[in-house]
Write a protein that holds these residues in place. Structure first.
Motif, PDB file in Angstrom:
ATOM      1  N   LEU A 148      48.419  67.765  45.426  1.00 23.69           N
ATOM      2  CA  LEU A 148      48.361  67.984  44.039  1.00 23.69           C
ATOM      3  C   LEU A 148      48.259  69.146  43.573  1.00 23.69           C
ATOM      4  O   LEU A 148      48.751  69.417  42.168  1.00 23.69           O
ATOM      5  N   ARG A 149      48.294  70.253  44.275  1.00 20.35           N
ATOM      6  CA  ARG A 149      48.223  71.621  43.815  1.00 20.35           C
ATOM      7  C   ARG A 149      49.302  71.956  43.062  1.00 20.35           C
ATOM      8  O   ARG A 149      49.019  72.438  41.932  1.00 20.35           O
ATOM      9  N   TYR A 150      50.471  71.729  43.435  1.00 16.75           N
ATOM     10  CA  TYR A 150      51.513  72.287  42.750  1.00 16.75           C
ATOM     11  C   TYR A 150      51.874  71.671  41.459  1.00 16.75           C
ATOM     12  O   TYR A 150      52.101  72.414  40.592  1.00 16.75           O
ATOM     13  N   PRO A 151      51.861  70.077  41.548  1.00 15.68           N
ATOM     14  CA  PRO A 151      51.880  69.679  39.916  1.00 15.68           C
ATOM     15  C   PRO A 151      50.929  69.841  39.182  1.00 15.68           C
ATOM     16  O   PRO A 151      51.264  70.339  37.753  1.00 15.68           O
ATOM     17  N   LEU A 152      49.666  70.168  39.510  1.00 12.46           N
ATOM     18  CA  LEU A 152      48.600  70.629  38.675  1.00 12.46           C
ATOM     19  C   LEU A 152      48.950  71.968  38.078  1.00 12.46           C
ATOM     20  O   LEU A 152      48.752  72.246  36.940  1.00 12.46           O
ATOM     21  N   GLU A 210      51.687  75.330  31.543  1.00 12.66           N
ATOM     22  CA  GLU A 210      52.283  74.760  30.161  1.00 12.66           C
ATOM     23  C   GLU A 210      51.164  74.720  29.231  1.00 12.66           C
ATOM     24  O   GLU A 210      51.617  74.730  27.699  1.00 12.66           O
ATOM     25  N   LEU A 211      50.000  74.546  29.506  1.00 11.79           N
ATOM     26  CA  LEU A 211      48.699  74.628  28.763  1.00 11.79           C
ATOM     27  C   LEU A 211      48.407  76.084  28.415  1.00 11.79           C
ATOM     28  O   LEU A 211      47.912  76.526  27.321  1.00 11.79           O
ATOM     29  N   LEU A 212      48.250  76.886  29.367  1.00 12.90           N
ATOM     30  CA  LEU A 212      47.638  78.222  29.297  1.00 12.90           C
ATOM     31  C   LEU A 212      48.862  79.252  29.463  1.00 12.90           C
ATOM     32  O   LEU A 212      49.885  79.024  30.224  1.00 12.90           O
ATOM     33  N   PRO A 213      48.601  80.642  29.114  1.00  8.37           N
ATOM     34  CA  PRO A 213      49.801  81.582  29.484  1.00  8.37           C
ATOM     35  C   PRO A 213      49.456  82.287  30.486  1.00  8.37           C
ATOM     36  O   PRO A 213      49.161  83.346  30.850  1.00  8.37           O
TER      37      PRO A 213
END
Ligand code: UTP
Length: 289
Positions: A274-278, A284-287
């Motif tokens: 899960l680590r990589y896709p998360l 994409e949400l945070l800078p």
């Protein structure tokens, strides 16, 4: 004496977590792929506690069901060859012995512990608050059990909190007689930061002796109109019979949304698949770089 019983109160209303908890108990909200209370029971099991006394209410029977067999589901998983998942769900049913008692009115944490009196009988026992999660090298409750075994005294688990959080906790003060070990002289339930210089907050882990029940029984309503465990513990300090241990590890209060969500991310990041896709989605949400 070997302590085997742990009381886990799970009967509260969970008002901070509404509307999620309108029908689903706070303790059954998932942290990644397991409900909150399963992490608490896993900590108990890792510390050698075998008998879990769940203090529940009429709307929370799914908590005890989670620690029982689900034979219809096991049948489906067997027929479809999902044997890894079959083992996972069966293991949860076999983790510990479950005893349930009802708290018929939600009169506070102290009252919830008192409801377990008949189940606990005359032995020392642990208490783990059902929405407080702790992770570290050594299970949080084990760190208290070690001290209780060597000192033969009740022990509370504490952690340092910042000044602006003091008013959310029971705060202890006392002398440190060994590294991270305190003789408790006083306790205050949710004081203002200006009322105490201590930053040592009780964090939902206790080892108690049956005399606590007499103290709880003699208490009237305390702060917030509830029967407070802190008030019964305060009675123990009068006879110098309370120790505190500073718990080493991380803690998440699942009743606080920021902490609940942080705990989800912590566990998801520990899952290799899960680590990589998360991380990609979070970027994409945070800078973040
Ligand atoms: P909390 O104060 O965090 O839980 O109690 P709460 O009352 O459910 O939540 P809020 O503050 O309204 O959001 C800590 C633990 O003690 C249990 C709760 O279920 C929770 O796991 N508890 C609390 C009881 O079992 N009985 C009570 O009367 C109060």
């Amino acid at each position: 004496m070997d302590i085997k019983k742990v009381v886990i109160p799970v009967a509260g209303w969970g008002t901070r977590s509404l509307p999620a908890t309108k029908n689903v108990p706070k303790e059954m909200l998932p942290i990644y792929n397991k409900p909150v209370v399963q992490y608490v029971v896993e900590e108990a099991q890792a510390a050698g506690l075998t008998d879990v006394v769940l203090v529940t209410n009429r709307n929370k029977t799914i908590i005890e069901d989670h620690f029982d067999y689900n034979l219809a589901l096991e049948d489906v998983l067997t027929r479809t060859g999902k044997l890894d998942m079959l083992k996972t769900v069966r293991d949860v049913a076999e983790m510990v012995n479950i005893i349930t008692v009802r708290q018929k009115k939600q009169l506070g944490l102290g009252h919830a512990v008192l409801c377990a009196r008949e189940a606990v009988k005359n032995d020392p026992f642990a208490v783990m608050v059902g929405d407080d999660l702790m992770f570290g090298m050594e299970p949080g409750i084990k760190q208290l059990l070690n001290v209780a075994h060597s000192e033969h005294m009740p022990v509370v688990g504490v952690m340092e909190v910042p000044a602006d959080k003091v008013s959310s906790y029971g705060i202890i003060s006392g002398e440190e007689f060994a590294p991270g070990l305190y003789r408790v002289r006083d306790l205050m339930e949710k004081p203002k930061a200006s009322e105490t210089s201590s930053r040592l907050a009780m964090v939902g882990r206790y080892v108690l002796y049956p005399d606590i029940f007499d103290h709880l029984e003699n208490l009237g309503p305390g702060q917030g109109g509830e029967i407070q465990l802190t008030d019964a513990l305060k009675a123990l300090t009068k006879s110098n019979r309370l120790l505190a241990v500073k718990i080493r590890g991380q803690r998440y209060d699942a009743g606080d949304w920021a902490e609940y969500l942080a705990a989800n991310i912590y566990f998801a990041l520990h899952d290799e698949d899960l680590r990589y896709p998360l991380v990609q989605r979070l970027k994409e949400l945070l800078p973040i770089n």
